[in-house]
Design an enzyme around this catalytic site. Structure first.
Site, short mmCIF file in Angstrom:
data_model
loop_
_atom_site.label_atom_id
_atom_site.label_comp_id
_atom_site.label_asym_id
_atom_site.label_seq_id
_atom_site.Cartn_x
_atom_site.Cartn_y
_atom_site.Cartn_z
N ASN A 100 0.87 -1.18 0.00
CA ASN A 100 0.00 0.00 0.00
C ASN A 100 0.91 1.23 0.00
O ASN A 100 1.54 1.53 1.01
CB ASN A 100 -0.89 -0.04 1.26
CG ASN A 100 -1.75 1.19 1.40
OD1 ASN A 100 -1.81 2.04 0.49
ND2 ASN A 100 -2.43 1.31 2.53
N TRP A 101 0.96 1.90 -1.15
CA TRP A 101 1.87 3.04 -1.29
C TRP A 101 1.31 4.31 -0.66
O TRP A 101 1.96 5.34 -0.62
CB TRP A 101 2.22 3.27 -2.76
CG TRP A 101 2.99 2.13 -3.38
CD1 TRP A 101 3.49 1.04 -2.73
CD2 TRP A 101 3.34 1.95 -4.77
NE1 TRP A 101 4.14 0.21 -3.62
CE2 TRP A 101 4.06 0.75 -4.88
CE3 TRP A 101 3.11 2.70 -5.92
CZ2 TRP A 101 4.55 0.28 -6.10
CZ3 TRP A 101 3.60 2.23 -7.14
CH2 TRP A 101 4.32 1.03 -7.23
N LYS A 102 0.04 4.26 -0.22
CA LYS A 102 -0.62 5.41 0.42
C LYS A 102 -0.44 6.66 -0.43
O LYS A 102 -0.47 6.57 -1.65
CB LYS A 102 -0.10 5.55 1.86
CG LYS A 102 -0.23 4.24 2.66
CD LYS A 102 -0.05 4.38 4.14
CE LYS A 102 -0.23 3.01 4.80
NZ LYS A 102 -0.12 3.05 6.25
N HIS A 121 -9.41 0.65 4.87
CA HIS A 121 -8.14 0.86 5.58
C HIS A 121 -8.40 1.74 6.80
O HIS A 121 -9.23 2.65 6.75
CB HIS A 121 -7.12 1.50 4.64
CG HIS A 121 -5.74 1.48 5.22
ND1 HIS A 121 -5.35 2.39 6.18
CD2 HIS A 121 -4.70 0.65 5.02
CE1 HIS A 121 -4.10 2.10 6.54
NE2 HIS A 121 -3.69 1.05 5.85
N GLU A 140 -6.87 4.13 7.99
CA GLU A 140 -6.70 5.57 7.77
C GLU A 140 -7.95 6.17 7.15
O GLU A 140 -8.28 7.33 7.39
CB GLU A 140 -5.45 5.82 6.91
CG GLU A 140 -4.18 5.57 7.73
CD GLU A 140 -3.00 5.08 6.92
OE1 GLU A 140 -3.00 5.19 5.68
OE2 GLU A 140 -2.05 4.55 7.55
N GLU A 144 -5.07 -5.46 10.33
CA GLU A 144 -4.08 -4.41 10.59
C GLU A 144 -4.40 -3.73 11.92
O GLU A 144 -5.26 -2.84 11.96
CB GLU A 144 -4.09 -3.38 9.47
CG GLU A 144 -3.68 -3.90 8.12
CD GLU A 144 -3.13 -2.80 7.22
OE1 GLU A 144 -2.05 -3.02 6.64
OE2 GLU A 144 -3.76 -1.75 7.09
N GLY A 191 2.74 1.93 10.82
CA GLY A 191 3.65 3.07 10.71
C GLY A 191 4.39 3.40 11.99
O GLY A 191 4.99 4.47 12.10
N SER A 199 3.82 -2.50 10.24
CA SER A 199 5.28 -2.54 10.44
C SER A 199 5.90 -3.86 9.96
O SER A 199 6.83 -4.37 10.60
CB SER A 199 5.63 -2.25 11.90
OG SER A 199 5.17 -0.95 12.27
N GLY A 229 2.99 -1.24 4.27
CA GLY A 229 3.00 0.18 3.97
C GLY A 229 4.41 0.64 3.64
O GLY A 229 4.92 0.41 2.55
N GLY A 230 5.05 1.26 4.62
CA GLY A 230 6.36 1.90 4.41
C GLY A 230 7.37 1.05 3.67
O GLY A 230 8.03 1.53 2.73
P1 13P Z 1 3.25 0.08 7.67
O1 13P Z 1 3.76 -1.16 7.01
O2 13P Z 1 3.97 1.33 7.22
O3 13P Z 1 3.17 -0.06 9.15
O4 13P Z 1 1.73 0.30 7.15
C1 13P Z 1 0.85 -0.76 7.18
C2 13P Z 1 -0.35 -0.38 6.40
O5 13P Z 1 -1.10 0.50 6.78
C3 13P Z 1 -0.60 -1.08 5.13
O6 13P Z 1 -1.89 -0.83 4.66
#
Ligand code: 13P
Length: 253
Positions: free
Chosen positions: A11-13, A95, A97, A165, A171, A211, A232-233
């Site tokens: 997920n590149w957000k 998600h 967020e 998640e 994050g 993470s 994510g990251g």
């Molecule tokens: P991180 O891997 O940066 O913790 O993010 C997880 C995420 O929200 C994937 O959708």
């Protein structure tokens, strides 16, 4: 038990210029050599067509990060499943967020899941508890509620994908332990078993997200109810994402 194909999803957000995203796609060259894993990346809407073109021969699936439930209409700023279907085969839904910052309700999500399936998009439905909910001992109650409402009266296809998640692990660099993740994913599978049937629940892919890095991905994927990762990251670095994908493949071999 039928064999579930594991998933490695990035997920590149809201990250990356066109040039950065091009470089990331170039860096993913060779990821199709990793056998037995479905690989998915979710860029921003603006870069979906670009990334779809760049990855057209790579075997990597492309996902939207959200969508509106309606096929078209007066919904300024939204993207419909019909539009999404032209450039992507998958879509992230719910998600945390989006739930936290954009007030996405369970009812809206239920409509989105149904609409995505009707439009032949493969959803990744995200669920998970917040820190205060875990600390209060409410993790299972939160997951039970999310699963029941989000999947209410949905015809669930085999292989449906759910991402667990925990919000406190996203994050933060503070991943859940493999036991915490396995327990939550087993609980999610049990809920699907209760709401649908055990045979269906056995086909569902449940990913862990929060993470995830190349160093811990294999430990998560080695758990019996964890079928991959939503990253994510670490998915913004091609080598890290390839490392995570390889670790999932190795753990599930
Ligand atoms: P991180 O891997 O940066 O913790 O993010 C997880 C995420 O929200 C994937 O959708």
């Amino acid at each position: 038990m039928s064999k579930r194909i594991p998933v490695s999803a990035g997920n590149w957000k809201m990250n990356g210029t066109n040039a950065e995203v091009d470089a990331l796609c170039d860096g993913l060259a060779g990821i199709d050599q990793i056998r037995g894993v479905e690989v998915v990346v979710a860029p921003s809407f603006l870069q979906l067509a670009r990334v779809s073109d760049k990855l057209a021969t790579s075997g990597v699936h492309v996902a939207g990060q959200n969508m509106h439930a309606a096929a078209s209409g007066a919904f300024t700023g939204e993207v419909s499943p019909t539009q999404l279907r032209e450039v992507a085969g998958w879509v992230l839904l719910g998600h945390s967020e989006r739930r936290q910052h954009f007030c996405e309700s369970e009812e809206a999500l239920n409509d989105k899941v149904r609409s995505a399936l009707e439009h032949r998009l493969t959803p990744i439905l995200c669920v998970g508890e917040q820190l205060h909910e875990r600390e209060a001992g409410d993790t299972e109650a939160v997951l039970k509620r999310q699963i029941a409402l989000d999947l209410d009266e949905i015809y669930l296809p085999d292989g449906f994908v759910i991402a667990y998640e925990p919000v406190w692990a996203i994050g933060t660099g503070k991943a859940a332990s493999e036991v915490e993740a396995q327990d939550a994913c087993a609980y999610i599978r049990d809920r699907v078993s209760q709401l649908f049937d055990p045979a269906k629940a056995n086909t569902i892919r449940i990913l862990y997200g929060g993470s995830v890095k190349p160093e811990n991905a294999g430990t998560f994927a080695a758990q019996p109810d964890i079928d991959g990762a939503l990253v994510g990251g670490a998915s913004l670095d091609a080598e890290s994402f390839k490392g995570i994908t390889q670790a999932i493949a190795d753990a599930k071999r």
